[in-house]
Design a protein around this motif. Structure first.
Motif, PDB file in Angstrom:
ATOM      1  N   LYS A  98       0.844  -1.201   0.000  1.00  0.00           N
ATOM      2  CA  LYS A  98       0.000   0.000   0.000  1.00  0.00           C
ATOM      3  C   LYS A  98       0.875   1.245   0.000  1.00  0.00           C
ATOM      4  O   LYS A  98       1.965   1.251   0.591  1.00  0.00           O
ATOM      5  CB  LYS A  98      -0.920   0.012   1.231  1.00  0.00           C
ATOM      6  N   THR A  99       0.378   2.302  -0.641  1.00  0.00           N
ATOM      7  CA  THR A  99       1.110   3.561  -0.644  1.00  0.00           C
ATOM      8  C   THR A  99       1.082   4.191   0.747  1.00  0.00           C
ATOM      9  O   THR A  99       0.351   3.736   1.638  1.00  0.00           O
ATOM     10  CB  THR A  99       0.505   4.560  -1.643  1.00  0.00           C
ATOM     11  N   VAL A 100       1.856   5.256   0.894  1.00  0.00           N
ATOM     12  CA  VAL A 100       1.901   5.971   2.167  1.00  0.00           C
ATOM     13  C   VAL A 100       0.502   6.406   2.594  1.00  0.00           C
ATOM     14  O   VAL A 100       0.063   6.142   3.720  1.00  0.00           O
ATOM     15  CB  VAL A 100       2.844   7.191   2.047  1.00  0.00           C
ATOM     16  N   VAL A 101      -0.221   7.067   1.703  1.00  0.00           N
ATOM     17  CA  VAL A 101      -1.544   7.568   2.083  1.00  0.00           C
ATOM     18  C   VAL A 101      -2.509   6.408   2.348  1.00  0.00           C
ATOM     19  O   VAL A 101      -3.350   6.487   3.253  1.00  0.00           O
ATOM     20  CB  VAL A 101      -2.099   8.548   1.018  1.00  0.00           C
ATOM     21  N   GLU A 102      -2.372   5.316   1.610  1.00  0.00           N
ATOM     22  CA  GLU A 102      -3.234   4.153   1.844  1.00  0.00           C
ATOM     23  C   GLU A 102      -2.955   3.533   3.214  1.00  0.00           C
ATOM     24  O   GLU A 102      -3.876   3.061   3.890  1.00  0.00           O
ATOM     25  CB  GLU A 102      -3.038   3.118   0.734  1.00  0.00           C
ATOM     26  N   GLY A 107      -6.690   2.424   8.901  1.00  0.00           N
ATOM     27  CA  GLY A 107      -7.359   2.313  10.196  1.00  0.00           C
ATOM     28  C   GLY A 107      -8.667   3.080  10.265  1.00  0.00           C
ATOM     29  O   GLY A 107      -9.705   2.516  10.643  1.00  0.00           O
ATOM     30  N   PRO A 108      -8.650   4.377   9.918  1.00  0.00           N
ATOM     31  CA  PRO A 108      -9.907   5.142   9.986  1.00  0.00           C
ATOM     32  C   PRO A 108     -11.033   4.539   9.141  1.00  0.00           C
ATOM     33  O   PRO A 108     -12.194   4.547   9.568  1.00  0.00           O
ATOM     34  CB  PRO A 108      -9.495   6.521   9.457  1.00  0.00           C
ATOM     35  N   ILE A 109     -10.703   4.002   7.970  1.00  0.00           N
ATOM     36  CA  ILE A 109     -11.752   3.453   7.097  1.00  0.00           C
ATOM     37  C   ILE A 109     -12.225   2.088   7.597  1.00  0.00           C
ATOM     38  O   ILE A 109     -13.425   1.836   7.719  1.00  0.00           O
ATOM     39  CB  ILE A 109     -11.249   3.356   5.643  1.00  0.00           C
ATOM     40  N   ILE A 110     -11.282   1.207   7.924  1.00  0.00           N
ATOM     41  CA  ILE A 110     -11.636  -0.170   8.308  1.00  0.00           C
ATOM     42  C   ILE A 110     -12.164  -0.229   9.740  1.00  0.00           C
ATOM     43  O   ILE A 110     -13.193  -0.854  10.015  1.00  0.00           O
ATOM     44  CB  ILE A 110     -10.420  -1.115   8.155  1.00  0.00           C
ATOM     45  N   SER A 118     -12.883  11.941   3.581  1.00  0.00           N
ATOM     46  CA  SER A 118     -12.456  12.652   4.790  1.00  0.00           C
ATOM     47  C   SER A 118     -11.207  12.005   5.384  1.00  0.00           C
ATOM     48  O   SER A 118     -10.343  12.699   5.955  1.00  0.00           O
ATOM     49  CB  SER A 118     -13.586  12.695   5.827  1.00  0.00           C
ATOM     50  N   ALA A 119     -11.080  10.677   5.257  1.00  0.00           N
ATOM     51  CA  ALA A 119      -9.880   9.988   5.750  1.00  0.00           C
ATOM     52  C   ALA A 119      -8.646  10.449   4.977  1.00  0.00           C
ATOM     53  O   ALA A 119      -7.573  10.668   5.559  1.00  0.00           O
ATOM     54  CB  ALA A 119     -10.045   8.475   5.636  1.00  0.00           C
ATOM     55  N   ILE A 120      -8.791  10.612   3.660  1.00  0.00           N
ATOM     56  CA  ILE A 120      -7.669  11.079   2.838  1.00  0.00           C
ATOM     57  C   ILE A 120      -7.299  12.516   3.192  1.00  0.00           C
ATOM     58  O   ILE A 120      -6.117  12.864   3.308  1.00  0.00           O
ATOM     59  CB  ILE A 120      -8.009  10.958   1.333  1.00  0.00           C
ATOM     60  N   GLU A 121      -8.313  13.336   3.416  1.00  0.00           N
ATOM     61  CA  GLU A 121      -8.046  14.735   3.773  1.00  0.00           C
ATOM     62  C   GLU A 121      -7.245  14.821   5.071  1.00  0.00           C
ATOM     63  O   GLU A 121      -6.261  15.562   5.170  1.00  0.00           O
ATOM     64  CB  GLU A 121      -9.376  15.481   3.910  1.00  0.00           C
ATOM     65  N   ARG A 122      -7.664  14.031   6.074  1.00  0.00           N
ATOM     66  CA  ARG A 122      -6.936  14.047   7.348  1.00  0.00           C
ATOM     67  C   ARG A 122      -5.545  13.431   7.178  1.00  0.00           C
ATOM     68  O   ARG A 122      -4.567  13.923   7.758  1.00  0.00           O
ATOM     69  CB  ARG A 122      -7.724  13.297   8.416  1.00  0.00           C
TER      70      ARG A 122
END
Length: 249
Positions: A98-102, A107-110, A118-122
């Motif tokens: 997974k990439t850095v952002v992934e 955690g926030p998504i799963i 919103s998870a990507i923005e944070r």
């Protein structure tokens, strides 16, 4: 008191790793745990977030969560304990595919069912915080060890924990990369994150900590302010340890 630990004990078979541990931690404080290898430091840290289950003792948080390990602990209580903390490991533990952002949004998504946008923005805000926003689409193998550990910190922060746990976060790093990780941790301390860290970076611990615990043989041998424990230790065992660490022959 944000966190109270009373009479915590843990054994692995006949090996008694933790013996009657007592800790008090206020919100916004930094607690550093120091001591020789095998003294029980990492096991104690892992008890704080449910990665290890104590044999006895009581963990209490200010919001009313109380776990008495001499009684049967419900899964929901362990889940609540785990949701309170973000853990940064020695060996980064990033997903290599997974990439850095992934890695940061996983955690926030799963776990927290946050919306991806919103998870990507944070995640991008946190990567900027640790100085890695431009590396968002890189994979772990394209990063230095220090950069990977900073991603690990961003990933832990993404869960919005009440408590940050660090298990010797610089021990796997080359000496020249240690500073970039310590700088991020120093910034978190200034922002009044509640933090517990196991570390061999004695000077750094002295700079940012409100409390120092010195452990040996599963016991807390000495605890107090950095001034008390590092500058004027009372116990002979503490003096021996610090002499060897700070003034190696």
């Amino acid at each position: 008191m944000f966190l109270t630990i009373r009479d915590l004990a843990k054994s692995f078979g006949d090996n008694e790793v933790l013996k009657s541990i007592n800790v008090d931690l206020d919100k916004g404080e930094v607690l550093s745990i120091i001591g020789p290898s095998g003294s029980g430091k990492t096991t104690l840290l892992r008890c704080f977030n449910g990665l290890e289950t104590p044999d006895k003792g009581i963990i209490t948080f200010e919001d009313g969560l109380k776990l008495n390990f001499q009684e049967k602990i419900k899964k929901q209580e362990i889940d609540r304990l785990r949701r309170k903390s973000g853990m940064v490991f020695q060996s980064y533990n990033l997903f290599p595919h997974k990439t850095v952002v992934e890695n940061v949004i996983e955690g926030p998504i799963i776990v927290q069912k946050e919306r991806k946008a919103s998870a990507i923005e944070r995640a991008e805000e946190l990567l900027a915080k640790v100085g890695l926003k431009e590396k968002r689409d890189f994979y772990p193998h394209q990063l230095s060890g220090g950069q990977q550990q900073r991603v690990g910190i961003a990933r832990a922060l993404a869960l919005k924990p009440e408590l940050m746990l660090f298990d010797e976060p610089t021990s796997a790093l080359d000496p020249e990369l240690i500073g970039e990780v310590l700088t991020v941790m120093k910034d978190l301390a200034k922002e009044k994150w509640t933090m517990i860290m196991v570390t061999h970076e004695i000077q750094f611990a002295g700079e940012i900590s409100d409390q120092i615990l010195f452990m040996d043989g599963g016991y807390i041998v000495e605890q107090g302010s950095p001034q008390e424990v590092l500058k004027a230790p009372k116990e002979e065992r503490t003096k021996q340890f610090l002499q060897r660490i700070l003034n190696p022959a």
